[in-house]
Design an enzyme around this catalytic site. Structure first.
Site, short mmCIF file in Angstrom:
data_model
loop_
_atom_site.label_atom_id
_atom_site.label_comp_id
_atom_site.label_asym_id
_atom_site.label_seq_id
_atom_site.Cartn_x
_atom_site.Cartn_y
_atom_site.Cartn_z
N ALA A 199 5.50 19.61 28.38
CA ALA A 199 6.66 18.76 28.60
C ALA A 199 7.79 19.29 27.72
O ALA A 199 7.54 19.95 26.70
CB ALA A 199 6.33 17.32 28.23
N GLU A 217 -0.84 18.16 22.07
CA GLU A 217 -0.01 16.98 21.79
C GLU A 217 -0.25 16.39 20.41
O GLU A 217 0.68 15.91 19.76
CB GLU A 217 -0.22 15.90 22.86
CG GLU A 217 0.36 16.23 24.22
CD GLU A 217 -0.57 17.07 25.09
OE1 GLU A 217 -1.63 17.51 24.60
OE2 GLU A 217 -0.24 17.27 26.27
N GLU A 258 -2.01 20.03 32.15
CA GLU A 258 -2.23 18.83 32.99
C GLU A 258 -1.86 19.11 34.45
O GLU A 258 -2.53 18.65 35.37
CB GLU A 258 -1.42 17.66 32.42
CG GLU A 258 -1.96 17.21 31.06
CD GLU A 258 -1.03 16.24 30.35
OE1 GLU A 258 0.11 16.64 30.03
OE2 GLU A 258 -1.43 15.10 30.11
N GLY A 275 1.66 19.49 29.19
CA GLY A 275 1.93 19.13 30.58
C GLY A 275 1.61 20.26 31.55
O GLY A 275 1.32 20.01 32.73
N1 COA Z 1 9.64 22.29 25.47
C1 COA Z 1 10.91 22.75 25.33
N2 COA Z 1 11.19 24.02 25.07
C2 COA Z 1 10.15 24.87 24.91
C3 COA Z 1 8.82 24.46 25.03
C4 COA Z 1 8.58 23.10 25.34
N3 COA Z 1 7.35 22.61 25.50
N4 COA Z 1 8.01 25.52 24.82
C5 COA Z 1 8.83 26.56 24.59
N5 COA Z 1 10.12 26.18 24.63
C6 COA Z 1 11.32 26.98 24.44
C7 COA Z 1 11.51 27.36 22.97
O1 COA Z 1 12.11 26.31 22.26
C8 COA Z 1 12.37 28.57 23.11
O2 COA Z 1 13.69 28.17 23.39
P1 COA Z 1 14.94 28.86 22.60
O3 COA Z 1 14.85 30.31 22.98
O4 COA Z 1 16.14 28.17 23.18
O5 COA Z 1 14.70 28.63 21.16
C9 COA Z 1 11.85 29.24 24.38
O6 COA Z 1 11.17 28.21 25.11
C10 COA Z 1 10.86 30.35 24.13
O7 COA Z 1 9.81 29.84 23.31
P2 COA Z 1 9.35 30.51 21.95
O8 COA Z 1 8.70 29.45 21.10
O9 COA Z 1 10.48 31.28 21.34
O10 COA Z 1 8.25 31.53 22.49
P3 COA Z 1 7.02 32.12 21.69
O11 COA Z 1 6.45 33.19 22.55
O12 COA Z 1 7.39 32.47 20.31
O13 COA Z 1 5.95 30.90 21.58
C11 COA Z 1 4.66 29.07 22.45
C12 COA Z 1 5.35 30.41 22.74
C13 COA Z 1 4.14 28.54 23.78
C14 COA Z 1 3.49 29.30 21.49
C15 COA Z 1 5.68 28.08 21.81
O14 COA Z 1 6.87 28.09 22.60
C16 COA Z 1 5.18 26.66 21.74
O15 COA Z 1 4.36 26.34 20.88
N6 COA Z 1 5.69 25.76 22.63
C17 COA Z 1 5.38 24.36 22.62
C18 COA Z 1 4.00 24.13 23.20
C19 COA Z 1 3.65 22.65 23.15
O16 COA Z 1 3.48 22.06 22.10
N7 COA Z 1 3.52 22.05 24.33
C20 COA Z 1 3.14 20.68 24.49
C21 COA Z 1 4.32 19.79 24.56
S1 COA Z 1 3.82 18.09 24.69
#
Ligand code: COA
Length: 277
Positions: A83, A151, A131, A128
């Site tokens: 999400a 989460e 999911e 999400g």
């Molecule tokens: N919601 C909103 N934005 C997200 C996102 C999410 N769930 N996951 C990634 N993004 C965005 C980042 O903020 C970043 O945006 P920016 O370039 O404007 O800063 C962009 O996507 C790229 O992500 P980034 O974190 O730089 O990539 P990465 O390869 O270093 O890391 C992940 C990848 C997946 C490990 C990391 O993005 C992450 O942990 N995301 C959240 C995962 C999460 O907790 N999901 C459950 C949500 S309930």
């Protein structure tokens, strides 16, 4: 809404009469729709807008008689990274509850679709995203896929049925271990625990999903719709009630032309030509 054109993506230029989406796109070829979550700069994170668009496109595809199967995948290095955390940083509890219900309803549309739905998980498949993938009929995972329900790391719980679909897929103990730790799972582990059914080289993922869909769509359409419903609904029922449902469906299918064709084709040693009637 008009059916989508075969072999065309839904873009303003090519199909002006169909809606244009900001967060996803669909391409239809040989009766199979490939729905790509397409906001790669945010790893295809699901905002309210993305969920609204998902609802809308699923309604269109469900009603399109020319579409027999659906493959869901993601653009770039993610399937869906969850999400939209940025969007969630600004919402109040009531909006959050609405968001959860909206996601659940969208994913039930996938689960309850008349069509077979394959998740082709190409990369990050978190929160999400996981999911969403679990609401599909089954998951094909790229070697690069990374699954997880993180989460708890955000002080949250899943909102789109992850707490319910994950234990049904991998068992309660493994699901709780994953939900409580929030750790990620690579493609091979996903395969081992029953989250994914197959692991595929990244470049071959979409082709493999299409090949699998072709294999499925060669079978009787009424049988496909029926067996999907039997699994989904029967799983929630006691075994004997589910058994009655199965017996009724089994009997009902004997009234279809497809059953007659399927059996005749076997006896004639030829390939069945199903009509869905
Ligand atoms: N919601 C909103 N934005 C997200 C996102 C999410 N769930 N996951 C990634 N993004 C965005 C980042 O903020 C970043 O945006 P920016 O370039 O404007 O800063 C962009 O996507 C790229 O992500 P980034 O974190 O730089 O990539 P990465 O390869 O270093 O890391 C992940 C990848 C997946 C490990 C990391 O993005 C992450 O942990 N995301 C959240 C995962 C999460 O907790 N999901 C459950 C949500 S309930």
């Amino acid at each position: 809404m008009p059916p989508m054109e075969q072999g065309s993506a839904m873009t303003a230029e090519e199909a002006p009469s169909t809606p244009v989406f900001d967060t996803l796109h669909v391409e239809i070829e040989d009766g199979v729709a490939v729905l790509t979550l397409d906001r790669p700069d945010k790893l295809n994170a699901l905002s309210a807008e993305a969920l609204e668009e998902l609802h809308a496109v699923l309604d269109i595809l469900e009603e399109d008689p020319d579409v027999g199967g659906l493959i869901v995948t993601g653009a770039g290095k993610a399937f869906v990274a969850g999400a939209d955390i940025e969007w969630m940083s600004e919402i109040d509890p009531l909006t959050a509850a609405d968001f959860s219900r909206m996601g659940q309803a969208a994913f039930f549309k996938l689960e309850e679709s008349r069509m077979p739905v394959i998740a082709a998980v190409n990369g990050y498949c978190l929160g999400g995203g996981c999911e969403l993938a679990m609401a599909c009929d089954f998951i094909l995972a790229s070697e690069k896929a990374v699954f997880g329900q993180p989460e708890a790391k955000l002080g949250l719980v899943p909102g789109f049925m992850g707490s319910q679909r994950l234990p049904r897929l991998v068992g309660t103990a493994r699901a709780k271990e994953l939900l409580l730790s929030g750790r990620t799972v690579d493609a091979q582990e996903a395969l081992r625990i029953g989250l994914a059914v197959e692991v595929v080289a990244p470049d071959a993922l979409l082709e493999r999903a299409k090949e699998k869909m072709k294999e499925i769509l060669g079978n009787g359409p009424i049988a496909l719709e029926t067996v999907k419903r039997l699994v989904n609904q029967g799983y929630e029922l006691d075994k004997r009630t589910a058994g009655s449902m199965e017996a009724e469906s089994f009997g009902l299918l004997f009234s279809t032309d497809d059953h007659a064709e399927g059996i005749a084709a076997f006896l004639d040693k030829r390939k069945a030509e199903f009509t869905g009637e």
